[in-house]
Design an enzyme around this catalytic site. Sequence first.
Site, PDB file in Angstrom:
ATOM      1  N   ALA A  67       0.867  -1.174   0.000  1.00 43.34           N
ATOM      2  CA  ALA A  67       0.000   0.000   0.000  1.00 43.34           C
ATOM      3  C   ALA A  67       0.907   1.227   0.000  1.00 43.34           C
ATOM      4  O   ALA A  67       2.063   1.151   0.440  1.00 43.34           O
ATOM      5  CB  ALA A  67      -0.876  -0.011   1.248  1.00 43.34           C
ATOM      6  N   GLY A 112       0.483  -4.958   0.886  1.00 41.22           N
ATOM      7  CA  GLY A 112      -0.798  -4.941   0.177  1.00 41.22           C
ATOM      8  C   GLY A 112      -0.699  -5.504  -1.235  1.00 41.22           C
ATOM      9  O   GLY A 112      -1.691  -6.009  -1.772  1.00 41.22           O
ATOM     10  N   GLU A 115      -0.875  -9.127  -0.837  1.00 45.19           N
ATOM     11  CA  GLU A 115      -2.257  -9.437  -0.453  1.00 45.19           C
ATOM     12  C   GLU A 115      -3.167  -9.441  -1.687  1.00 45.19           C
ATOM     13  O   GLU A 115      -4.068 -10.270  -1.807  1.00 45.19           O
ATOM     14  CB  GLU A 115      -2.727  -8.438   0.612  1.00 45.19           C
ATOM     15  CG  GLU A 115      -1.977  -8.651   1.931  1.00 45.19           C
ATOM     16  CD  GLU A 115      -2.218  -7.554   2.965  1.00 45.19           C
ATOM     17  OE1 GLU A 115      -2.066  -6.366   2.624  1.00 45.19           O
ATOM     18  OE2 GLU A 115      -2.552  -7.888   4.104  1.00 45.19           O
ATOM     19  N   GLU A 135       4.870  -5.404   6.979  1.00 43.96           N
ATOM     20  CA  GLU A 135       4.127  -4.410   7.779  1.00 43.96           C
ATOM     21  C   GLU A 135       4.715  -4.211   9.170  1.00 43.96           C
ATOM     22  O   GLU A 135       4.734  -3.097   9.694  1.00 43.96           O
ATOM     23  CB  GLU A 135       2.647  -4.807   7.884  1.00 43.96           C
ATOM     24  CG  GLU A 135       1.858  -4.635   6.587  1.00 43.96           C
ATOM     25  CD  GLU A 135       1.909  -5.846   5.667  1.00 43.96           C
ATOM     26  OE1 GLU A 135       2.776  -6.741   5.875  1.00 43.96           O
ATOM     27  OE2 GLU A 135       1.094  -5.905   4.729  1.00 43.96           O
TER      28      GLU A 135
HETATM   29  N1  CO8 Z   1       4.605   3.223  -0.686  1.00 38.02           N
HETATM   30  C1  CO8 Z   1       4.996   4.402  -1.218  1.00 38.02           C
HETATM   31  N2  CO8 Z   1       6.139   4.538  -1.918  1.00 38.02           N
HETATM   32  C2  CO8 Z   1       6.923   3.461  -2.085  1.00 38.02           C
HETATM   33  C3  CO8 Z   1       6.566   2.204  -1.554  1.00 38.02           C
HETATM   34  C4  CO8 Z   1       5.341   2.105  -0.835  1.00 38.02           C
HETATM   35  N3  CO8 Z   1       4.884   0.951  -0.332  1.00 38.02           N
HETATM   36  N4  CO8 Z   1       7.541   1.324  -1.871  1.00 38.02           N
HETATM   37  C5  CO8 Z   1       8.448   1.999  -2.568  1.00 38.02           C
HETATM   38  N5  CO8 Z   1       8.091   3.283  -2.711  1.00 38.02           N
HETATM   39  C6  CO8 Z   1       8.814   4.348  -3.395  1.00 38.02           C
HETATM   40  C7  CO8 Z   1      10.042   4.794  -2.620  1.00 38.02           C
HETATM   41  O1  CO8 Z   1       9.686   5.702  -1.604  1.00 38.02           O
HETATM   42  C8  CO8 Z   1      10.866   5.405  -3.715  1.00 38.02           C
HETATM   43  O2  CO8 Z   1      10.355   6.684  -3.992  1.00 38.02           O
HETATM   44  P1  CO8 Z   1      11.360   7.915  -4.270  1.00 38.02           P
HETATM   45  O3  CO8 Z   1      12.132   7.525  -5.514  1.00 38.02           O
HETATM   46  O4  CO8 Z   1      10.445   9.079  -4.483  1.00 38.02           O
HETATM   47  O5  CO8 Z   1      12.244   8.021  -3.072  1.00 38.02           O
HETATM   48  C9  CO8 Z   1      10.571   4.517  -4.923  1.00 38.02           C
HETATM   49  O6  CO8 Z   1       9.356   3.862  -4.614  1.00 38.02           O
HETATM   50  C10 CO8 Z   1      11.635   3.473  -5.173  1.00 38.02           C
HETATM   51  O7  CO8 Z   1      11.844   2.765  -3.971  1.00 38.02           O
HETATM   52  P2  CO8 Z   1      13.283   2.564  -3.274  1.00 38.02           P
HETATM   53  O8  CO8 Z   1      14.197   3.678  -3.652  1.00 38.02           O
HETATM   54  O9  CO8 Z   1      13.056   2.306  -1.833  1.00 38.02           O
HETATM   55  O10 CO8 Z   1      13.757   1.239  -4.025  1.00 38.02           O
HETATM   56  P3  CO8 Z   1      14.747   0.127  -3.436  1.00 38.02           P
HETATM   57  O11 CO8 Z   1      15.053  -0.765  -4.586  1.00 38.02           O
HETATM   58  O12 CO8 Z   1      15.878   0.743  -2.716  1.00 38.02           O
HETATM   59  O13 CO8 Z   1      13.874  -0.685  -2.376  1.00 38.02           O
HETATM   60  C11 CO8 Z   1      11.904  -1.803  -1.571  1.00 38.02           C
HETATM   61  C12 CO8 Z   1      12.752  -1.396  -2.792  1.00 38.02           C
HETATM   62  C13 CO8 Z   1      12.681  -2.819  -0.727  1.00 38.02           C
HETATM   63  C14 CO8 Z   1      10.639  -2.446  -2.116  1.00 38.02           C
HETATM   64  C15 CO8 Z   1      11.591  -0.547  -0.722  1.00 38.02           C
HETATM   65  O14 CO8 Z   1      11.081   0.462  -1.578  1.00 38.02           O
HETATM   66  C16 CO8 Z   1      10.596  -0.777   0.374  1.00 38.02           C
HETATM   67  O15 CO8 Z   1      10.940  -1.323   1.403  1.00 38.02           O
HETATM   68  N6  CO8 Z   1       9.325  -0.339   0.148  1.00 38.02           N
HETATM   69  C17 CO8 Z   1       8.285  -0.439   1.155  1.00 38.02           C
HETATM   70  C18 CO8 Z   1       7.757  -1.845   1.216  1.00 38.02           C
HETATM   71  C19 CO8 Z   1       6.694  -1.961   2.287  1.00 38.02           C
HETATM   72  O16 CO8 Z   1       6.930  -1.727   3.457  1.00 38.02           O
HETATM   73  N7  CO8 Z   1       5.481  -2.367   1.869  1.00 38.02           N
HETATM   74  C20 CO8 Z   1       4.380  -2.563   2.785  1.00 38.02           C
HETATM   75  C21 CO8 Z   1       3.610  -1.284   2.928  1.00 38.02           C
HETATM   76  S1  CO8 Z   1       2.379  -1.421   4.165  1.00 38.02           S
HETATM   77  C22 CO8 Z   1       1.136  -2.264   3.400  1.00 38.02           C
HETATM   78  O17 CO8 Z   1       1.234  -2.665   2.262  1.00 38.02           O
HETATM   79  C23 CO8 Z   1      -0.104  -2.499   4.208  1.00 38.02           C
HETATM   80  C24 CO8 Z   1      -1.264  -2.959   3.339  1.00 38.02           C
HETATM   81  C25 CO8 Z   1      -2.573  -2.834   4.083  1.00 38.02           C
HETATM   82  C26 CO8 Z   1      -3.063  -1.411   4.122  1.00 38.02           C
HETATM   83  C27 CO8 Z   1      -4.376  -1.322   4.856  1.00 38.02           C
HETATM   84  C28 CO8 Z   1      -5.085   0.032   4.687  1.00 38.02           C
HETATM   85  C29 CO8 Z   1      -4.380   1.205   5.375  1.00 38.02           C
END
Ligand code: CO8
Length: 259
Positions: A67, A112, A115, A135
Amino acid sequence: MELKSLLLDIKDRIATITINRPKALNAINKDVMSELDYLFSEGGLEFKSLSGIIITGSGDKAFIAGADITEFTDLDEKTGYDKSKAGHDVFNKIENCSVPVLAAINGFSLGGGNELAMACHIRICSDNAKFGQPEVNLGLTPGYGGTQRLIQYLGKGRAMQLLLTGDMIDAHEALNYGLVTHVTTLEELPLTALKILTKISRKGPEAIARTISCVNAYFDKGSDGYEMEMKSFGEALASAESTEGVQAFIEKRRPVFRK
Ligand code: CO8
């Protein structure tokens, strides 16, 4: 509805939905969720004219990295619940879709995003794919069905470990665990997805829809899947579709299920 964050392509009865936010690794924001809701609700995709749906991510790095975390800062207990419920409702529509939905996972499948993949009927992935429910790293729990659906594919022990550590697993581990059914190269992923859905498109569409319902009933605490299967078998047997299927077998020809 004008699609802003999704691309939709329909060819030979197969719809491909691409989550198109590659700069944010296709994170599910409000637009993505409401557009998915639209497509899987009445008035969206015309399921009768489709034999399969592919969901994939834009670019070669991510299916969906979760998400959109930037949308979490404004949420409180009530709106967090509401947002979680809205996502559950959409993913339930996907899971209960009468047409098979296949997730073609082309990179990170996290939170998400994973999911969403788990709500699809079939999951295949490219060899660069990584899966996880991170998460807990954010002090959160899954909110779009992760605690419930991961167990269905991995069993309680493995699901618990992934959910509690927030670790990622690679494509081959996902295959060993049964989270995906095929691992292919990134280049071959779309063709593999098409081949699977094309094979299914030759079967009876009503039988496919009934099978999806019966399998889902196993996981629905309010349903008796065995009873549903018996009812479904009787209905299928009385249908024009099965008359054609059985007759085609006897006449040693391919059945024609769709005009
Ligand atoms: N949300 C928003 N932006 C994101 C997300 C995300 N989930 N994942 C990546 N991005 C963005 C980064 O912020 C970055 O943006 P910018 O270039 O502007 O800085 C861009 O995408 C590229 O990402 P990275 O530079 O971080 O790329 P890396 O190759 O270094 O890393 C990863 C890749 C490992 C995937 C890393 O981006 C990461 O850890 N992302 C977050 C993953 C995460 O925690 N996902 C779970 C989110 S919580 C969730 O999904 C809950 C679902 C249920 C919600 C219920 C309703 C509220």
